[in-house]
Design a protein around this motif. Sequence first.
Motif, PDB file in Angstrom:
ATOM      1  N   LEU A 185       1.459   5.884   6.896  1.00 47.56           N
ATOM      2  CA  LEU A 185       2.563   5.047   6.421  1.00 47.56           C
ATOM      3  C   LEU A 185       3.911   5.725   6.651  1.00 47.56           C
ATOM      4  CD1 LEU A 185       1.411   3.387   3.077  1.00 47.56           C
ATOM      5  CD2 LEU A 185       2.370   2.237   5.072  1.00 47.56           C
ATOM      6  N   ASP A 186       3.958   7.015   6.421  1.00 44.04           N
ATOM      7  CA  ASP A 186       5.190   7.770   6.645  1.00 44.04           C
ATOM      8  C   ASP A 186       5.584   7.730   8.117  1.00 44.04           C
ATOM      9  OD1 ASP A 186       7.277   9.681   5.683  1.00 44.04           O
ATOM     10  OD2 ASP A 186       6.264  11.037   7.070  1.00 44.04           O
ATOM     11  N   SER A 187       4.605   7.884   8.997  1.00 38.70           N
ATOM     12  CA  SER A 187       4.860   7.838  10.440  1.00 38.70           C
ATOM     13  C   SER A 187       5.358   6.460  10.871  1.00 38.70           C
ATOM     14  CB  SER A 187       3.579   8.198  11.198  1.00 38.70           C
ATOM     15  OG  SER A 187       3.766   8.076  12.599  1.00 38.70           O
ATOM     16  N   LEU A 188       4.754   5.394  10.320  1.00 43.58           N
ATOM     17  CA  LEU A 188       5.178   4.035  10.652  1.00 43.58           C
ATOM     18  C   LEU A 188       6.600   3.765  10.182  1.00 43.58           C
ATOM     19  CD1 LEU A 188       1.892   2.115   9.733  1.00 43.58           C
ATOM     20  CD2 LEU A 188       2.864   2.343  12.023  1.00 43.58           C
ATOM     21  N   GLU A 207       4.981  -3.894  11.511  1.00 42.58           N
ATOM     22  CA  GLU A 207       4.881  -4.603  10.229  1.00 42.58           C
ATOM     23  C   GLU A 207       3.423  -4.862   9.864  1.00 42.58           C
ATOM     24  OE1 GLU A 207       7.225  -8.091   9.836  1.00 42.58           O
ATOM     25  OE2 GLU A 207       9.127  -7.080  10.292  1.00 42.58           O
ATOM     26  N   LEU A 208       2.627  -5.270  10.857  1.00 49.15           N
ATOM     27  CA  LEU A 208       1.204  -5.509  10.595  1.00 49.15           C
ATOM     28  C   LEU A 208       0.487  -4.210  10.243  1.00 49.15           C
ATOM     29  CD1 LEU A 208       0.266  -8.048  13.421  1.00 49.15           C
ATOM     30  CD2 LEU A 208       0.322  -8.484  10.970  1.00 49.15           C
ATOM     31  N   GLN A 209       0.811  -3.147  10.961  1.00 47.97           N
ATOM     32  CA  GLN A 209       0.193  -1.855  10.667  1.00 47.97           C
ATOM     33  C   GLN A 209       0.573  -1.379   9.266  1.00 47.97           C
ATOM     34  OE1 GLN A 209      -0.234   1.234  13.739  1.00 47.97           O
ATOM     35  NE2 GLN A 209       1.045  -0.047  15.044  1.00 47.97           N
ATOM     36  N   THR A 210       1.854  -1.552   8.933  1.00 48.96           N
ATOM     37  CA  THR A 210       2.328  -1.139   7.604  1.00 48.96           C
ATOM     38  C   THR A 210       1.614  -1.929   6.512  1.00 48.96           C
ATOM     39  OG1 THR A 210       4.501  -0.533   8.479  1.00 48.96           O
ATOM     40  CG2 THR A 210       4.347  -0.945   6.110  1.00 48.96           C
ATOM     41  N   PHE A 213      -1.965  -0.518   6.094  1.00 49.54           N
ATOM     42  CA  PHE A 213      -2.038   0.778   5.422  1.00 49.54           C
ATOM     43  C   PHE A 213      -1.578   0.682   3.964  1.00 49.54           C
ATOM     44  CE2 PHE A 213      -2.158   2.481   9.799  1.00 49.54           C
ATOM     45  CZ  PHE A 213      -3.247   3.322   9.659  1.00 49.54           C
ATOM     46  N   GLU A 214      -0.642  -0.198   3.678  1.00 43.63           N
ATOM     47  CA  GLU A 214      -0.215  -0.376   2.283  1.00 43.63           C
ATOM     48  C   GLU A 214      -1.350  -0.945   1.435  1.00 43.63           C
ATOM     49  OE1 GLU A 214       3.309  -2.749   2.526  1.00 43.63           O
ATOM     50  OE2 GLU A 214       4.641  -0.984   2.565  1.00 43.63           O
ATOM     51  N   SER A 215      -2.112  -1.892   2.003  1.00 44.76           N
ATOM     52  CA  SER A 215      -3.247  -2.462   1.263  1.00 44.76           C
ATOM     53  C   SER A 215      -4.310  -1.393   1.029  1.00 44.76           C
ATOM     54  CB  SER A 215      -3.838  -3.643   2.025  1.00 44.76           C
ATOM     55  OG  SER A 215      -4.477  -3.233   3.215  1.00 44.76           O
ATOM     56  N   LYS A 216      -4.530  -0.533   2.035  1.00 36.58           N
ATOM     57  CA  LYS A 216      -5.503   0.554   1.886  1.00 36.58           C
ATOM     58  C   LYS A 216      -5.014   1.581   0.865  1.00 36.58           C
ATOM     59  CE  LYS A 216      -8.698  -0.802   4.624  1.00 36.58           C
ATOM     60  NZ  LYS A 216     -10.031  -1.159   4.071  1.00 36.58           N
ATOM     61  N   LEU A 217      -3.709   1.827   0.863  1.00 39.08           N
ATOM     62  CA  LEU A 217      -3.142   2.784  -0.092  1.00 39.08           C
ATOM     63  C   LEU A 217      -3.377   2.305  -1.519  1.00 39.08           C
ATOM     64  CD1 LEU A 217      -1.425   5.464   0.044  1.00 39.08           C
ATOM     65  CD2 LEU A 217       0.536   4.023  -0.482  1.00 39.08           C
TER      66      LEU A 217
END
Length: 346
Positions: A185-188, A207-210, A213-217
Amino acid sequence: MTRKEIGFEINMKEDEKITFIEFSPEQKEYQRKLNEKNHRYYLTEFLGSEKNYKIAYRAFEQAMDKSLPNDRKSKCKYCLGETTDKGFKLCQKYIMQMQLTYVIASNEFISIVFQNRFIYNDKENLQKLTVNFFNCLKFIENEGKMYFDLDLISRYALNAGFLSLSQMFSRSETLTAYKIINESLDSLTEQGLQNKVLEKVDENYLELQTEFFESKLRYYKEKIFIEDRKNKLKSIKISNTENKVSIPQYALYYYYLQQSGDFGYFENHPEGKVKAIAELIRKESINTTTKYFQKEYNFIAHHRTNRVAKNKVSHIDFVANTMLKDFSKAKSIALLELKEAKTKNR
Protein backbone atom coordinates in the motif's frame (compact mmCIF):
# COMPACT_ATOMS: atom_id res chain seq x y z
CA MET A 1 -5.52 1.09 -32.71
CA THR A 2 -5.53 2.86 -29.33
CA ARG A 3 -2.65 2.78 -26.87
CA LYS A 4 -4.45 -0.16 -25.23
CA GLU A 5 -4.73 -2.11 -28.47
CA ILE A 6 -1.92 -3.74 -30.42
CA GLY A 7 -2.30 -4.50 -34.12
CA PHE A 8 -0.19 -4.79 -37.27
CA GLU A 9 -1.30 -4.08 -40.84
CA ILE A 10 0.60 -4.68 -44.08
CA ASN A 11 0.02 -1.79 -46.48
CA MET A 12 0.32 -3.13 -50.01
CA LYS A 13 -1.82 -3.22 -53.10
CA GLU A 14 -3.93 -6.29 -53.74
CA ASP A 15 -2.09 -7.14 -56.97
CA GLU A 16 1.37 -6.79 -55.46
CA LYS A 17 3.50 -9.87 -54.94
CA ILE A 18 4.85 -11.02 -51.57
CA THR A 19 8.48 -12.02 -51.91
CA PHE A 20 9.76 -14.82 -49.70
CA ILE A 21 13.48 -14.85 -48.87
CA GLU A 22 15.03 -18.28 -48.64
CA PHE A 23 17.44 -18.67 -45.70
CA SER A 24 20.74 -20.44 -46.02
CA PRO A 25 21.28 -23.59 -43.88
CA GLU A 26 23.42 -21.53 -41.48
CA GLN A 27 20.75 -18.86 -41.17
CA LYS A 28 18.09 -21.52 -40.57
CA GLU A 29 20.17 -23.09 -37.79
CA TYR A 30 20.76 -19.69 -36.21
CA GLN A 31 17.03 -18.95 -36.38
CA ARG A 32 16.24 -22.33 -34.85
CA LYS A 33 18.50 -21.70 -31.85
CA LEU A 34 17.13 -18.18 -31.50
CA ASN A 35 13.58 -19.53 -31.35
CA GLU A 36 14.20 -22.37 -28.91
CA LYS A 37 12.40 -20.37 -26.23
CA ASN A 38 10.09 -18.23 -28.30
CA HIS A 39 6.47 -17.21 -27.71
CA ARG A 40 5.21 -20.71 -28.55
CA TYR A 41 7.55 -22.25 -25.98
CA TYR A 42 6.27 -20.04 -23.16
CA LEU A 43 2.58 -20.18 -24.13
CA THR A 44 2.86 -23.99 -24.19
CA GLU A 45 4.41 -23.88 -20.72
CA PHE A 46 1.73 -21.50 -19.43
CA LEU A 47 -1.07 -23.70 -20.79
CA GLY A 48 0.44 -26.79 -19.20
CA SER A 49 1.05 -28.98 -22.24
CA GLU A 50 1.71 -29.15 -25.98
CA LYS A 51 -1.77 -30.63 -26.42
CA ASN A 52 -3.41 -27.62 -24.79
CA TYR A 53 -1.39 -25.23 -26.95
CA LYS A 54 -2.38 -27.04 -30.15
CA ILE A 55 -6.06 -26.84 -29.19
CA ALA A 56 -5.77 -23.09 -28.51
CA TYR A 57 -3.75 -22.42 -31.66
CA ARG A 58 -6.15 -24.42 -33.82
CA ALA A 59 -9.01 -22.23 -32.60
CA PHE A 60 -6.85 -19.16 -33.35
CA GLU A 61 -6.26 -20.37 -36.94
CA GLN A 62 -9.98 -20.98 -37.44
CA ALA A 63 -10.75 -17.46 -36.21
CA MET A 64 -8.17 -16.04 -38.62
CA ASP A 65 -9.75 -17.90 -41.52
CA LYS A 66 -13.25 -16.66 -40.64
CA SER A 67 -12.05 -13.05 -40.55
CA LEU A 68 -10.68 -13.10 -44.13
CA PRO A 69 -12.50 -10.89 -46.69
CA ASN A 70 -15.35 -12.73 -48.38
CA ASP A 71 -14.38 -11.46 -51.84
CA ARG A 72 -10.70 -12.35 -51.64
CA LYS A 73 -10.94 -15.33 -53.99
CA SER A 74 -12.55 -13.27 -56.73
CA LYS A 75 -9.62 -10.84 -56.59
CA CYS A 76 -6.80 -13.36 -56.03
CA LYS A 77 -4.66 -14.15 -59.11
CA TYR A 78 -3.55 -17.41 -57.53
CA CYS A 79 -7.09 -18.56 -56.69
CA LEU A 80 -8.30 -17.54 -60.19
CA GLY A 81 -5.57 -19.67 -61.76
CA GLU A 82 -3.85 -16.73 -63.39
CA THR A 83 -0.55 -17.66 -61.73
CA THR A 84 1.04 -20.51 -59.81
CA ASP A 85 3.26 -18.13 -57.84
CA LYS A 86 2.16 -18.28 -54.22
CA GLY A 87 3.54 -14.81 -53.76
CA PHE A 88 0.33 -13.55 -55.37
CA LYS A 89 -1.97 -15.38 -52.94
CA LEU A 90 -4.11 -12.53 -51.60
CA CYS A 91 -4.85 -14.30 -48.32
CA GLN A 92 -1.11 -14.39 -47.51
CA LYS A 93 -1.10 -10.70 -46.73
CA TYR A 94 -3.95 -11.05 -44.23
CA ILE A 95 -2.52 -14.17 -42.64
CA MET A 96 0.91 -12.56 -42.29
CA GLN A 97 -0.38 -9.39 -40.64
CA MET A 98 -2.47 -11.39 -38.17
CA GLN A 99 0.42 -13.78 -37.46
CA LEU A 100 2.72 -10.84 -36.80
CA THR A 101 0.16 -9.30 -34.46
CA TYR A 102 -0.05 -12.68 -32.70
CA VAL A 103 3.73 -12.79 -32.15
CA ILE A 104 3.82 -9.21 -30.84
CA ALA A 105 0.80 -9.82 -28.58
CA SER A 106 2.30 -13.08 -27.28
CA ASN A 107 5.56 -11.39 -26.34
CA GLU A 108 3.67 -8.55 -24.62
CA PHE A 109 1.63 -11.08 -22.64
CA ILE A 110 4.73 -13.12 -21.69
CA SER A 111 6.35 -9.90 -20.47
CA ILE A 112 3.30 -9.16 -18.26
CA VAL A 113 3.51 -12.63 -16.72
CA PHE A 114 7.21 -12.39 -15.92
CA GLN A 115 6.75 -8.94 -14.42
CA ASN A 116 4.38 -10.60 -11.94
CA ARG A 117 6.24 -13.68 -10.75
CA PHE A 118 3.57 -14.61 -8.22
CA ILE A 119 1.23 -15.20 -11.19
CA TYR A 120 3.89 -17.28 -12.95
CA ASN A 121 4.35 -19.39 -9.82
CA ASP A 122 0.61 -20.05 -9.52
CA LYS A 123 0.22 -22.57 -12.35
CA GLU A 124 -3.55 -22.97 -12.09
CA ASN A 125 -4.25 -19.24 -12.33
CA LEU A 126 -1.55 -18.88 -14.99
CA GLN A 127 -3.28 -21.45 -17.18
CA LYS A 128 -6.63 -19.65 -16.85
CA LEU A 129 -4.96 -16.33 -17.61
CA THR A 130 -3.34 -17.77 -20.76
CA VAL A 131 -6.72 -19.01 -21.99
CA ASN A 132 -7.94 -15.43 -21.52
CA PHE A 133 -4.92 -14.23 -23.53
CA PHE A 134 -6.37 -16.02 -26.56
CA ASN A 135 -9.78 -14.49 -25.76
CA CYS A 136 -8.17 -11.05 -25.97
CA LEU A 137 -7.18 -11.58 -29.63
CA LYS A 138 -9.92 -9.69 -31.46
CA PHE A 139 -10.66 -10.27 -35.15
CA ILE A 140 -12.23 -7.77 -37.54
CA GLU A 141 -14.71 -9.66 -39.66
CA ASN A 142 -14.33 -9.51 -43.45
CA GLU A 143 -11.11 -7.45 -43.18
CA GLY A 144 -8.52 -10.06 -42.31
CA LYS A 145 -7.26 -7.96 -39.43
CA MET A 146 -6.67 -8.72 -35.79
CA TYR A 147 -5.76 -6.69 -32.74
CA PHE A 148 -4.79 -7.53 -29.19
CA ASP A 149 -6.85 -5.93 -26.40
CA LEU A 150 -4.06 -4.96 -24.03
CA ASP A 151 -6.41 -3.23 -21.60
CA LEU A 152 -8.54 -6.36 -21.23
CA ILE A 153 -5.59 -8.74 -20.74
CA SER A 154 -4.13 -6.30 -18.21
CA ARG A 155 -7.36 -6.50 -16.24
CA TYR A 156 -7.38 -10.28 -16.50
CA ALA A 157 -3.76 -10.27 -15.26
CA LEU A 158 -4.71 -7.93 -12.42
CA ASN A 159 -7.50 -10.28 -11.35
CA ALA A 160 -5.19 -13.31 -11.62
CA GLY A 161 -2.66 -11.42 -9.52
CA PHE A 162 -5.27 -10.69 -6.86
CA LEU A 163 -6.24 -14.38 -6.72
CA SER A 164 -2.60 -15.50 -6.53
CA LEU A 165 -1.80 -12.95 -3.83
CA SER A 166 -4.85 -13.98 -1.80
CA GLN A 167 -3.69 -17.59 -1.92
CA MET A 168 -0.14 -16.58 -1.02
CA PHE A 169 -1.39 -14.52 1.94
CA SER A 170 -3.54 -17.42 3.16
CA ARG A 171 -0.45 -19.64 3.27
CA SER A 172 1.61 -17.03 5.13
CA GLU A 173 1.70 -16.16 8.80
CA THR A 174 -0.82 -13.45 9.60
CA LEU A 175 1.75 -10.83 10.61
CA THR A 176 3.89 -11.58 7.55
CA ALA A 177 0.89 -11.10 5.25
CA TYR A 178 -0.07 -7.90 7.10
CA LYS A 179 3.46 -6.53 6.66
CA ILE A 180 3.54 -7.30 2.92
CA ILE A 181 0.12 -5.70 2.42
CA ASN A 182 1.09 -2.59 4.35
CA GLU A 183 4.34 -2.20 2.38
CA SER A 184 2.48 -2.73 -0.91
CA LEU A 185 0.00 0.00 0.00
CA ASP A 186 2.85 2.37 0.80
CA SER A 187 4.46 1.64 -2.57
CA LEU A 188 1.17 2.23 -4.41
CA THR A 189 0.71 5.54 -2.60
CA GLU A 190 4.19 6.64 -3.72
CA GLN A 191 3.47 5.64 -7.32
CA GLY A 192 0.22 7.58 -7.26
CA LEU A 193 1.95 10.69 -5.93
CA GLN A 194 4.65 10.42 -8.61
CA ASN A 195 1.97 10.21 -11.30
CA LYS A 196 0.32 13.36 -9.94
CA VAL A 197 3.58 15.30 -9.66
CA LEU A 198 4.76 14.28 -13.13
CA GLU A 199 1.23 14.47 -14.58
CA LYS A 200 1.50 10.91 -15.83
CA VAL A 201 -1.47 8.78 -16.84
CA ASP A 202 -2.08 5.83 -14.53
CA GLU A 203 -1.43 2.75 -16.67
CA ASN A 204 -1.06 0.35 -13.74
CA TYR A 205 -4.60 0.49 -12.31
CA LEU A 206 -3.32 1.92 -9.05
CA GLU A 207 -6.82 2.64 -7.71
CA LEU A 208 -7.90 -0.97 -8.20
CA GLN A 209 -4.70 -2.26 -6.64
CA THR A 210 -5.10 0.12 -3.70
CA GLU A 211 -8.71 -1.00 -3.20
CA PHE A 212 -7.59 -4.66 -3.16
CA PHE A 213 -4.79 -4.13 -0.65
CA GLU A 214 -6.94 -1.90 1.58
CA SER A 215 -9.59 -4.64 1.79
CA LYS A 216 -6.87 -7.18 2.66
CA LEU A 217 -5.43 -4.80 5.25
CA ARG A 218 -8.82 -4.54 6.98
CA TYR A 219 -9.23 -8.32 6.88
CA TYR A 220 -5.80 -9.10 8.35
CA LYS A 221 -6.07 -6.33 10.93
CA GLU A 222 -9.27 -7.97 12.18
CA LYS A 223 -7.66 -11.41 11.97
CA ILE A 224 -4.73 -10.25 14.12
CA PHE A 225 -7.20 -8.88 16.68
CA ILE A 226 -9.15 -12.17 16.73
CA GLU A 227 -6.01 -14.31 17.02
CA ASP A 228 -4.67 -12.09 19.80
CA ARG A 229 -7.99 -12.33 21.64
CA LYS A 230 -8.03 -16.13 21.27
CA ASN A 231 -4.51 -16.34 22.69
CA LYS A 232 -5.51 -14.14 25.63
CA LEU A 233 -8.61 -16.20 26.31
CA LYS A 234 -6.55 -19.38 26.11
CA SER A 235 -4.09 -17.94 28.61
CA ILE A 236 -6.92 -16.92 30.90
CA LYS A 237 -8.48 -20.36 30.62
CA ILE A 238 -5.23 -22.04 31.75
CA SER A 239 -4.87 -19.55 34.59
CA ASN A 240 -8.48 -20.10 35.61
CA THR A 241 -8.02 -23.86 35.69
CA GLU A 242 -5.03 -23.48 37.97
CA ASN A 243 -6.85 -21.10 40.29
CA LYS A 244 -10.19 -23.01 40.33
CA VAL A 245 -12.35 -20.09 39.24
CA SER A 246 -15.82 -19.97 40.78
CA ILE A 247 -18.99 -19.46 38.77
CA PRO A 248 -19.62 -15.97 40.27
CA GLN A 249 -16.11 -15.00 39.16
CA TYR A 250 -16.81 -16.33 35.64
CA ALA A 251 -20.03 -14.31 35.59
CA LEU A 252 -18.16 -11.14 36.58
CA TYR A 253 -15.43 -11.87 34.04
CA TYR A 254 -17.83 -12.08 31.09
CA TYR A 255 -19.87 -9.15 32.38
CA TYR A 256 -16.82 -6.85 32.32
CA LEU A 257 -15.76 -8.16 28.90
CA GLN A 258 -19.22 -7.27 27.60
CA GLN A 259 -19.02 -3.80 29.10
CA SER A 260 -15.67 -3.17 27.38
CA GLY A 261 -16.84 -4.52 24.03
CA ASP A 262 -14.42 -7.47 24.08
CA PHE A 263 -17.24 -10.01 24.21
CA GLY A 264 -20.77 -9.96 22.79
CA TYR A 265 -23.86 -9.65 24.95
CA PHE A 266 -25.68 -12.94 25.49
CA GLU A 267 -28.93 -11.26 24.43
CA ASN A 268 -27.50 -10.65 20.94
CA HIS A 269 -27.21 -14.34 20.13
CA PRO A 270 -29.56 -15.21 17.21
CA GLU A 271 -31.10 -18.04 19.27
CA GLY A 272 -31.34 -16.11 22.50
CA LYS A 273 -29.58 -15.63 25.81
CA VAL A 274 -29.97 -19.18 27.14
CA LYS A 275 -28.49 -20.68 23.97
CA ALA A 276 -25.57 -18.23 24.15
CA ILE A 277 -24.76 -19.22 27.73
CA ALA A 278 -25.09 -22.92 26.91
CA GLU A 279 -22.59 -22.56 24.05
CA LEU A 280 -20.21 -20.56 26.25
CA ILE A 281 -19.96 -23.07 29.09
CA ARG A 282 -19.56 -25.89 26.57
CA LYS A 283 -16.80 -24.18 24.57
CA GLU A 284 -14.95 -22.95 27.66
CA SER A 285 -15.50 -26.23 29.55
CA ILE A 286 -16.98 -24.39 32.56
CA ASN A 287 -18.14 -26.96 35.09
CA THR A 288 -21.70 -25.81 35.73
CA THR A 289 -25.19 -25.86 34.28
CA THR A 290 -26.72 -23.27 31.98
CA LYS A 291 -29.40 -22.50 34.55
CA TYR A 292 -26.95 -21.90 37.43
CA PHE A 293 -24.59 -19.74 35.34
CA GLN A 294 -27.54 -17.65 34.12
CA LYS A 295 -28.72 -17.20 37.71
CA GLU A 296 -25.30 -15.96 38.88
CA TYR A 297 -24.89 -13.73 35.81
CA ASN A 298 -28.34 -12.16 36.21
CA PHE A 299 -27.63 -11.58 39.90
CA ILE A 300 -24.63 -9.33 39.21
CA ALA A 301 -25.57 -7.96 35.76
CA HIS A 302 -29.10 -6.77 36.50
CA HIS A 303 -28.50 -5.33 39.97
CA ARG A 304 -25.54 -3.03 40.53
CA THR A 305 -25.90 -3.24 44.31
CA ASN A 306 -25.38 -7.02 44.11
CA ARG A 307 -22.29 -6.60 41.95
CA VAL A 308 -20.61 -3.67 43.73
CA ALA A 309 -20.94 -5.01 47.26
CA LYS A 310 -18.41 -5.52 50.04
CA ASN A 311 -18.78 -9.29 49.91
CA LYS A 312 -17.84 -9.14 46.21
CA VAL A 313 -14.48 -7.41 46.79
CA SER A 314 -12.40 -10.59 46.61
CA HIS A 315 -14.22 -11.73 43.47
CA ILE A 316 -13.80 -8.39 41.67
CA ASP A 317 -10.15 -8.19 42.77
CA PHE A 318 -9.38 -11.64 41.34
CA VAL A 319 -11.25 -11.00 38.09
CA ALA A 320 -9.66 -7.57 37.54
CA ASN A 321 -6.06 -8.44 38.37
CA THR A 322 -5.88 -12.06 37.21
CA MET A 323 -8.53 -12.88 34.66
CA LEU A 324 -8.63 -9.47 32.93
CA LYS A 325 -4.92 -8.67 33.00
CA ASP A 326 -4.72 -8.73 29.19
CA PHE A 327 -7.92 -6.73 28.63
CA SER A 328 -7.02 -3.20 29.66
CA LYS A 329 -10.41 -1.57 29.10
CA ALA A 330 -12.35 -4.30 30.90
CA LYS A 331 -9.79 -4.29 33.69
CA SER A 332 -10.20 -0.52 34.16
CA ILE A 333 -13.98 -0.91 34.49
CA ALA A 334 -13.52 -3.70 37.04
CA LEU A 335 -10.94 -1.72 39.07
CA LEU A 336 -13.29 1.26 39.32
CA GLU A 337 -15.99 -1.00 40.71
CA LEU A 338 -13.45 -2.67 43.00
CA LYS A 339 -12.58 0.72 44.47
CA GLU A 340 -16.26 1.49 44.92
CA ALA A 341 -16.94 -1.89 46.55
CA LYS A 342 -14.06 -1.42 49.02
CA THR A 343 -15.24 2.01 50.16
CA LYS A 344 -18.98 1.48 49.92
CA ASN A 345 -19.65 0.18 53.43
CA ARG A 346 -16.89 1.86 55.43
